[in-house]
Design a protein around this motif. Structure first.
Motif, PDB file in Angstrom:
ATOM      1  N   ALA A   1       0.765  -1.311  -0.017  1.00 10.41           N
ATOM      2  CA  ALA A   1       0.082   0.054  -0.110  1.00 10.41           C
ATOM      3  C   ALA A   1       0.858   1.329  -0.037  1.00 10.41           C
ATOM      4  O   ALA A   1       0.425   2.235  -0.642  1.00 10.41           O
ATOM      5  CB  ALA A   1      -0.676  -0.196   1.309  1.00 10.41           C
ATOM      6  N   ALA A   2       1.984   1.224   0.571  1.00 12.73           N
ATOM      7  CA  ALA A   2       2.999   2.327   0.804  1.00 12.73           C
ATOM      8  C   ALA A   2       3.601   2.609  -0.579  1.00 12.73           C
ATOM      9  O   ALA A   2       3.577   3.442  -1.051  1.00 12.73           O
ATOM     10  CB  ALA A   2       3.848   2.183   1.891  1.00 12.73           C
TER      11      ALA A   2
ATOM     12  N   GLU B   1       8.865   0.147  10.898  1.00 10.17           N
ATOM     13  CA  GLU B   1       7.985  -0.295   9.870  1.00 10.17           C
ATOM     14  C   GLU B   1       7.937   0.690   8.589  1.00 10.17           C
ATOM     15  O   GLU B   1       8.223   0.423   7.428  1.00 10.17           O
ATOM     16  CB  GLU B   1       6.838  -0.501  10.086  1.00 10.17           C
ATOM     17  N   LEU B   2       8.049   1.831   9.026  1.00 11.45           N
ATOM     18  CA  LEU B   2       8.314   3.244   7.926  1.00 11.45           C
ATOM     19  C   LEU B   2       9.508   2.956   7.468  1.00 11.45           C
ATOM     20  O   LEU B   2       9.592   3.270   6.088  1.00 11.45           O
ATOM     21  CB  LEU B   2       8.091   4.249   8.543  1.00 11.45           C
ATOM     22  N   ARG B   3      10.552   2.830   8.009  1.00  7.66           N
ATOM     23  CA  ARG B   3      12.026   2.459   7.330  1.00  7.66           C
ATOM     24  C   ARG B   3      12.061   1.670   6.664  1.00  7.66           C
ATOM     25  O   ARG B   3      12.508   1.801   5.375  1.00  7.66           O
ATOM     26  CB  ARG B   3      13.105   2.452   8.586  1.00  7.66           C
ATOM     27  N   ASN B   4      11.579   0.360   6.747  1.00 10.05           N
ATOM     28  CA  ASN B   4      11.482  -0.874   5.881  1.00 10.05           C
ATOM     29  C   ASN B   4      10.536  -0.510   4.816  1.00 10.05           C
ATOM     30  O   ASN B   4      10.986  -0.856   3.643  1.00 10.05           O
ATOM     31  CB  ASN B   4      10.877  -1.991   6.507  1.00 10.05           C
ATOM     32  N   MET B   5       9.291   0.200   4.594  1.00  6.69           N
ATOM     33  CA  MET B   5       8.668   0.714   3.559  1.00  6.69           C
ATOM     34  C   MET B   5       9.355   1.804   2.691  1.00  6.69           C
ATOM     35  O   MET B   5       9.666   1.468   1.555  1.00  6.69           O
ATOM     36  CB  MET B   5       7.550   1.388   4.043  1.00  6.69           C
TER      37      MET B   5
ATOM     38  N   PRO C   1      11.241   2.777  -4.869  1.00  8.17           N
ATOM     39  CA  PRO C   1      12.222   2.942  -6.042  1.00  8.17           C
ATOM     40  C   PRO C   1      12.625   4.634  -5.970  1.00  8.17           C
ATOM     41  O   PRO C   1      11.586   5.381  -5.947  1.00  8.17           O
ATOM     42  CB  PRO C   1      11.859   2.279  -7.165  1.00  8.17           C
ATOM     43  N   ASP C   2      13.632   4.992  -5.988  1.00  7.39           N
ATOM     44  CA  ASP C   2      14.234   6.334  -6.113  1.00  7.39           C
ATOM     45  C   ASP C   2      13.447   7.368  -4.886  1.00  7.39           C
ATOM     46  O   ASP C   2      13.201   8.422  -5.036  1.00  7.39           O
ATOM     47  CB  ASP C   2      13.663   7.054  -7.433  1.00  7.39           C
ATOM     48  N   PHE C   3      13.499   6.707  -3.668  1.00  3.74           N
ATOM     49  CA  PHE C   3      12.907   7.412  -2.545  1.00  3.74           C
ATOM     50  C   PHE C   3      14.099   8.541  -2.146  1.00  3.74           C
ATOM     51  O   PHE C   3      15.152   8.403  -2.488  1.00  3.74           O
ATOM     52  CB  PHE C   3      13.083   6.326  -1.341  1.00  3.74           C
ATOM     53  N   PRO C   4      13.460   9.720  -1.623  1.00  3.40           N
ATOM     54  CA  PRO C   4      14.194  10.926  -1.706  1.00  3.40           C
ATOM     55  C   PRO C   4      15.530  10.871  -0.545  1.00  3.40           C
ATOM     56  O   PRO C   4      16.267  11.791  -0.293  1.00  3.40           O
ATOM     57  CB  PRO C   4      13.192  12.022  -1.511  1.00  3.40           C
ATOM     58  N   MET C   5      15.411   9.814   0.259  1.00  2.00           N
ATOM     59  CA  MET C   5      16.446   9.939   1.213  1.00  2.00           C
ATOM     60  C   MET C   5      17.379   8.634   1.068  1.00  2.00           C
ATOM     61  O   MET C   5      17.020   7.413   0.572  1.00  2.00           O
ATOM     62  CB  MET C   5      15.841   9.597   2.694  1.00  2.00           C
ATOM     63  N   SER C   6      18.779   8.806   1.408  1.00  2.00           N
ATOM     64  CA  SER C   6      19.493   7.698   1.272  1.00  2.00           C
ATOM     65  C   SER C   6      19.381   6.440   2.308  1.00  2.00           C
ATOM     66  O   SER C   6      18.466   6.815   3.085  1.00  2.00           O
ATOM     67  CB  SER C   6      21.031   8.416   1.342  1.00  2.00           C
ATOM     68  N   LYS C   7      19.966   5.309   1.889  1.00  2.00           N
ATOM     69  CA  LYS C   7      19.796   4.178   3.132  1.00  2.00           C
ATOM     70  C   LYS C   7      20.446   4.824   4.259  1.00  2.00           C
ATOM     71  O   LYS C   7      19.818   4.386   5.250  1.00  2.00           O
ATOM     72  CB  LYS C   7      20.423   3.154   2.449  1.00  2.00           C
TER      73      LYS C   7
ATOM     74  N   MET D   1       7.807  10.271   2.360  1.00  2.00           N
ATOM     75  CA  MET D   1       6.811   9.511   1.669  1.00  2.00           C
ATOM     76  C   MET D   1       5.601  10.364   1.211  1.00  2.00           C
ATOM     77  O   MET D   1       5.339  10.141  -0.020  1.00  2.00           O
ATOM     78  CB  MET D   1       6.357   8.501   2.821  1.00  2.00           C
ATOM     79  N   ILE D   2       5.254  11.145   1.608  1.00  2.00           N
ATOM     80  CA  ILE D   2       4.353  12.178   1.209  1.00  2.00           C
ATOM     81  C   ILE D   2       4.686  12.779  -0.212  1.00  2.00           C
ATOM     82  O   ILE D   2       4.353  13.044  -1.121  1.00  2.00           O
ATOM     83  CB  ILE D   2       3.761  13.216   2.325  1.00  2.00           C
ATOM     84  N   GLU D   3       6.036  13.551   0.184  1.00  2.00           N
ATOM     85  CA  GLU D   3       6.376  14.000  -1.066  1.00  2.00           C
ATOM     86  C   GLU D   3       7.096  13.043  -2.141  1.00  2.00           C
ATOM     87  O   GLU D   3       6.783  13.321  -3.415  1.00  2.00           O
ATOM     88  CB  GLU D   3       7.916  14.860  -0.439  1.00  2.00           C
ATOM     89  N   TYR D   4       7.464  12.085  -1.704  1.00  2.00           N
ATOM     90  CA  TYR D   4       7.652  10.887  -2.968  1.00  2.00           C
ATOM     91  C   TYR D   4       6.452  10.612  -3.541  1.00  2.00           C
ATOM     92  O   TYR D   4       6.346  10.674  -4.792  1.00  2.00           O
ATOM     93  CB  TYR D   4       8.153   9.606  -2.225  1.00  2.00           C
TER      94      TYR D   4
END
Length: 67
Positions: A13-14, A31-35, A40-46, A61-64
């Motif tokens: 869903a995320a 859980e949010l970190r795992n999501m 793909p191409d999430f705006p934060m580095s690992k 996540m909202i911005e993504y």
């Protein structure tokens, strides 16, 4: 969608941007970190995801999903 105990369905869903703000807030930070790591191409580095606080993860996540 309601927040359930199934982390896989929550991740899907995320990934699809189908979760509400309240649903995201209901998740634990881990859980949010795992999501976030699955997006793909999430705006934060690992490395940033690893130390990010809950509010920062939700905002990213909202911005993504607005892109």
């Amino acid at each position: 969608m309601t927040v359930g105990s199934d982390p896989e369905s929550s991740s899907i869903a995320a990934l699809n941007g189908q979760m509400t703000l309240d649903e995201l807030k209901a998740h634990r930070t881990v859980e949010l970190r795992n999501m976030a790591r699955q997006l793909p191409d999430f705006p934060m580095s690992k490395q940033n995801i690893k130390f990010a606080k809950k509010d920062a993860l939700i905002q990213a996540m909202i911005e993504y999903h607005r892109r």
